[in-house]
Design an enzyme around this catalytic site. Sequence first.
Site, PDB file in Angstrom:
ATOM      1  N   ASP A 170      56.605  46.630  40.511  1.00  0.00           N
ATOM      2  CA  ASP A 170      55.517  45.828  39.949  1.00  0.00           C
ATOM      3  C   ASP A 170      55.151  44.733  40.955  1.00  0.00           C
ATOM      4  OD1 ASP A 170      54.079  45.097  37.169  1.00  0.00           O
ATOM      5  OD2 ASP A 170      54.638  43.247  38.200  1.00  0.00           O
ATOM      6  N   ASN A 178      43.574  38.899  41.098  1.00  0.00           N
ATOM      7  CA  ASN A 178      42.302  39.264  40.461  1.00  0.00           C
ATOM      8  C   ASN A 178      41.536  38.038  39.976  1.00  0.00           C
ATOM      9  OD1 ASN A 178      42.343  42.064  40.781  1.00  0.00           O
ATOM     10  ND2 ASN A 178      43.552  42.377  38.922  1.00  0.00           N
ATOM     11  N   HIS A 183      38.346  41.276  41.474  1.00  0.00           N
ATOM     12  CA  HIS A 183      38.938  42.601  41.361  1.00  0.00           C
ATOM     13  C   HIS A 183      38.823  43.441  42.632  1.00  0.00           C
ATOM     14  CE1 HIS A 183      40.156  42.544  37.130  1.00  0.00           C
ATOM     15  NE2 HIS A 183      39.106  41.768  36.930  1.00  0.00           N
ATOM     16  N   ASP A 187      41.899  45.412  44.250  1.00  0.00           N
ATOM     17  CA  ASP A 187      41.894  46.828  44.627  1.00  0.00           C
ATOM     18  C   ASP A 187      42.404  47.012  46.051  1.00  0.00           C
ATOM     19  OD1 ASP A 187      40.887  47.448  42.154  1.00  0.00           O
ATOM     20  OD2 ASP A 187      38.832  47.780  42.839  1.00  0.00           O
ATOM     21  N   GLU A 213      49.219  47.491  38.122  1.00  0.00           N
ATOM     22  CA  GLU A 213      49.854  47.154  39.395  1.00  0.00           C
ATOM     23  C   GLU A 213      51.265  47.713  39.505  1.00  0.00           C
ATOM     24  OE1 GLU A 213      50.488  43.485  36.719  1.00  0.00           O
ATOM     25  OE2 GLU A 213      49.056  45.119  36.972  1.00  0.00           O
TER      26      GLU A 213
END
Length: 310
Positions: A170, A178, A183, A187, A213
């Site tokens: 994680d 974000n 975002h 990405d 994630e």
Amino acid sequence: MARHISYNIFRILQDLDDGVLRHTIWMKNVHRALVCDAGSINQDDIDTQAHHRCEFGKWYDRVDQAELLNEPSFARIGELHRNMHLATGILLRQRQTGGDAMIADYDQFINGAIDFKMEVRHLQFKLMKEVCAVDHLTGAWNRQTMYYKLDEEYERFLRARTPCCVTMIDIDHFKNVNDTHGHPAGDRVLQSVCTLLKSSLRRYDTVFRYGGEEFLICLPDSDIKQTTKMLERLRSALETMPFELDDGTVLTITASFGVAKMDEEKSLDELIEQADRALLCAKAEGRNSVLALIATQNGERFVALKLDNA
């Protein structure tokens, strides 16, 4: 290992589909010229470079072939397309000069046209299977494919009795990326982390995007200690790798790792749950660490142990 699936793959699938349609229309016009009206012969179809002049050929010549370098079907399609047009040119020149077409020439033309169409369909099917099995953003195998591949590995583990571990990963504080940078930046981070994972592991290790994630890695022929040492090197590499955004901002990214080993007495769901619980322990201990969850018989309790990774 799955390759990254970009938007261009979807364009290629669409263009291949359009190519089959154009090919069908082209075949109809060629047959009309051969059977009914020699005056309707398209002179471009007689030229030895006809395979570059038709709509499919123009697309084939300009497509980003880097997306398809490892696809033998793509090169085969180009070869079949060229041969099909050469055979067509022979027939059309015979028709234009009033000669009779040889059966062998016609068979070569029609068989080439069929082979071309079948090879295009073969490539489409292969790409469609890959698109359905791979996470489109990161290029990792997706969660649906994960269960199928883990089941294969579990069967191999039972037969060979060699150790195998799974790891839940994680990205720490990913929501902050974000929220602060948007975002698209998130990405980019996901893509970069996945690229690091795949490039740092062995060729037979498998990376899956579990969701959001989170990633899951399957590491065959590796026990808890070997896996933890390997992941500690990966954790350190991630911690020191700069992530530069489009605006020049450089981020430092860390991740937490939870490890569990395959056990014939536990299902795959239980195995994943163990790795997830180890991950939660790693995050509870301050994140940016590798922890393994080991079962004990002491009151059916699980104890999180941070192993010696030196």
